[in-house]
Design a protein around this motif. Structure first.
Motif, PDB file in Angstrom:
ATOM      1  N   ILE A 110      44.939  37.209  -9.349  1.00 35.89           N
ATOM      2  CA  ILE A 110      44.443  38.377 -10.065  1.00 35.89           C
ATOM      3  C   ILE A 110      45.335  39.556  -9.696  1.00 35.89           C
ATOM      4  N   GLU A 111      45.546  40.446 -10.638  1.00 37.52           N
ATOM      5  CA  GLU A 111      46.305  41.664 -10.345  1.00 37.52           C
ATOM      6  C   GLU A 111      45.409  42.873 -10.578  1.00 37.52           C
ATOM      7  N   TYR A 112      45.412  43.759  -9.602  1.00 44.03           N
ATOM      8  CA  TYR A 112      44.659  45.009  -9.724  1.00 44.03           C
ATOM      9  C   TYR A 112      45.598  46.158  -9.379  1.00 44.03           C
ATOM     10  N   ARG A 113      45.868  46.994 -10.350  1.00 44.34           N
ATOM     11  CA  ARG A 113      46.718  48.175 -10.178  1.00 44.34           C
ATOM     12  C   ARG A 113      48.012  47.866  -9.440  1.00 44.34           C
ATOM     13  N   GLY A 114      48.692  46.823  -9.892  1.00 41.50           N
ATOM     14  CA  GLY A 114      50.006  46.484  -9.349  1.00 41.50           C
ATOM     15  C   GLY A 114      50.011  45.609  -8.114  1.00 41.50           C
ATOM     16  N   ILE A 115      48.854  45.252  -7.609  1.00 40.38           N
ATOM     17  CA  ILE A 115      48.787  44.392  -6.423  1.00 40.38           C
ATOM     18  C   ILE A 115      48.156  43.066  -6.830  1.00 40.38           C
ATOM     19  N   LYS A 116      48.923  41.997  -6.628  1.00 35.30           N
ATOM     20  CA  LYS A 116      48.421  40.652  -6.937  1.00 35.30           C
ATOM     21  C   LYS A 116      47.751  40.068  -5.701  1.00 35.30           C
ATOM     22  N   PHE A 117      46.679  39.310  -5.947  1.00 35.10           N
ATOM     23  CA  PHE A 117      46.009  38.638  -4.837  1.00 35.10           C
ATOM     24  C   PHE A 117      45.452  37.302  -5.302  1.00 35.10           C
ATOM     25  N   LEU A 118      45.288  36.430  -4.335  1.00 37.56           N
ATOM     26  CA  LEU A 118      44.719  35.110  -4.562  1.00 37.56           C
ATOM     27  C   LEU A 118      43.231  35.184  -4.281  1.00 37.56           C
ATOM     28  N   ARG A 119      42.421  34.833  -5.250  1.00 34.35           N
ATOM     29  CA  ARG A 119      40.961  34.747  -5.067  1.00 34.35           C
ATOM     30  C   ARG A 119      40.635  33.276  -4.863  1.00 34.35           C
ATOM     31  N   THR A 120      40.019  32.959  -3.728  1.00 35.81           N
ATOM     32  CA  THR A 120      39.794  31.555  -3.407  1.00 35.81           C
ATOM     33  C   THR A 120      38.636  31.392  -2.429  1.00 35.81           C
ATOM     34  N   GLY A 121      38.290  30.147  -2.153  1.00 38.53           N
ATOM     35  CA  GLY A 121      37.213  29.823  -1.240  1.00 38.53           C
ATOM     36  C   GLY A 121      37.717  29.445   0.138  1.00 38.53           C
ATOM     37  N   TYR A 122      36.789  29.187   1.027  1.00 38.25           N
ATOM     38  CA  TYR A 122      37.120  28.881   2.417  1.00 38.25           C
ATOM     39  C   TYR A 122      37.903  27.573   2.558  1.00 38.25           C
ATOM     40  N   ASN A 123      37.475  26.536   1.862  1.00 36.79           N
ATOM     41  CA  ASN A 123      38.182  25.254   1.965  1.00 36.79           C
ATOM     42  C   ASN A 123      39.612  25.369   1.471  1.00 36.79           C
ATOM     43  N   GLN A 124      39.819  26.127   0.410  1.00 35.37           N
ATOM     44  CA  GLN A 124      41.157  26.298  -0.131  1.00 35.37           C
ATOM     45  C   GLN A 124      42.030  27.116   0.820  1.00 35.37           C
ATOM     46  N   LEU A 125      41.426  28.093   1.514  1.00 35.41           N
ATOM     47  CA  LEU A 125      42.178  28.839   2.523  1.00 35.41           C
ATOM     48  C   LEU A 125      42.619  27.907   3.643  1.00 35.41           C
ATOM     49  N   ARG A 126      41.720  27.046   4.083  1.00 39.50           N
ATOM     50  CA  ARG A 126      42.083  26.079   5.122  1.00 39.50           C
ATOM     51  C   ARG A 126      43.238  25.195   4.656  1.00 39.50           C
ATOM     52  N   ASP A 127      43.171  24.705   3.427  1.00 42.41           N
ATOM     53  CA  ASP A 127      44.243  23.875   2.889  1.00 42.41           C
ATOM     54  C   ASP A 127      45.573  24.628   2.865  1.00 42.41           C
ATOM     55  N   LEU A 128      45.512  25.898   2.482  1.00 45.83           N
ATOM     56  CA  LEU A 128      46.726  26.721   2.465  1.00 45.83           C
ATOM     57  C   LEU A 128      47.317  26.834   3.856  1.00 45.83           C
ATOM     58  N   LEU A 129      46.473  27.115   4.846  1.00 44.67           N
ATOM     59  CA  LEU A 129      46.970  27.296   6.213  1.00 44.67           C
ATOM     60  C   LEU A 129      47.419  25.990   6.855  1.00 44.67           C
ATOM     61  N   LEU A 130      46.904  24.872   6.386  1.00 44.68           N
ATOM     62  CA  LEU A 130      47.386  23.585   6.889  1.00 44.68           C
ATOM     63  C   LEU A 130      48.773  23.267   6.345  1.00 44.68           C
ATOM     64  N   GLU A 131      49.068  23.773   5.173  1.00 45.93           N
ATOM     65  CA  GLU A 131      50.353  23.469   4.544  1.00 45.93           C
ATOM     66  C   GLU A 131      51.418  24.532   4.795  1.00 45.93           C
ATOM     67  N   LYS A 132      51.045  25.794   4.803  1.00 45.05           N
ATOM     68  CA  LYS A 132      52.010  26.885   4.943  1.00 45.05           C
ATOM     69  C   LYS A 132      51.809  27.592   6.276  1.00 45.05           C
ATOM     70  N   SER A 186      31.606  33.418  -3.119  1.00 44.86           N
ATOM     71  CA  SER A 186      31.547  33.391  -4.587  1.00 44.86           C
ATOM     72  C   SER A 186      32.777  32.743  -5.216  1.00 44.86           C
ATOM     73  N   ALA A 187      33.779  32.443  -4.410  1.00 43.03           N
ATOM     74  CA  ALA A 187      35.008  31.849  -4.940  1.00 43.03           C
ATOM     75  C   ALA A 187      35.167  30.391  -4.522  1.00 43.03           C
ATOM     76  N   MET A 188      34.071  29.715  -4.251  1.00 38.37           N
ATOM     77  CA  MET A 188      34.150  28.304  -3.863  1.00 38.37           C
ATOM     78  C   MET A 188      34.861  27.510  -4.961  1.00 38.37           C
ATOM     79  N   ASN A 189      35.803  26.680  -4.591  1.00 37.02           N
ATOM     80  CA  ASN A 189      36.552  25.826  -5.516  1.00 37.02           C
ATOM     81  C   ASN A 189      37.328  26.610  -6.567  1.00 37.02           C
ATOM     82  N   VAL A 190      37.677  27.854  -6.269  1.00 34.62           N
ATOM     83  CA  VAL A 190      38.449  28.687  -7.192  1.00 34.62           C
ATOM     84  C   VAL A 190      39.805  28.980  -6.573  1.00 34.62           C
TER      85      VAL A 190
END
Length: 121
Positions: A62-84, A54-58
């Motif tokens: 987002i923060e929920y009760r003091g915890i921040k998280f990245l909402r994203t899609g599979y391709n963006q996760l791959r891009d993140l892991l290729l860079e970091k 549901s998070a394709m191209n997103v």
């Protein structure tokens, strides 16, 4: 990798999960929220990526009760892991697509921990 992700992804540990509680659905994956809350209380700081169809191209923080998280899609996760490069990746509730992403990235020096809750495989 988008600027919002660069600003958020500062830790050397990444937690990947298919869902996380939101204000409009606080019971959704509450067990993962509780686990991450305990991590934080014990000094384990990690980037959190909520990755699903549901998070394709997103890419949004987002923060929920003091915890921040990245909402994203599979391709963006791959891009993140290729860079970091992360020292550790913790996968809560494994999704088979996560393995395809990990296979496409250089994770030779990364410890991978997979947490199964019984109904996710």
């Amino acid at each position: 990798m988008e600027e919002v992700v660069k600003q958020y992804c500062k830790n050397d540990i990444l937690i990947i999960t298919p869902n996380f509680p939101y204000e409009n659905d606080p019971n959704l994956f509450g067990f993962v929220y509780n686990k991450i809350k305990k991590y934080n209380e014990n000094g384990l700081n990690a980037d959190i990526a909520v990755v699903n169809d549901s998070a394709m191209n997103v890419q949004e923080i987002i923060e929920y009760r003091g915890i921040k998280f990245l909402r994203t899609g599979y391709n963006q996760l791959r891009d993140l892991l290729l860079e970091k490069k992360y020292k550790k990746i913790l996968i809560h509730c494994c999704v088979p697509k996560y393995f395809k992403i990990l296979n496409a990235c250089n994770i030779m020096n990364t410890q991978i921990f997979i947490y199964s809750y019984g109904n996710d495989m």
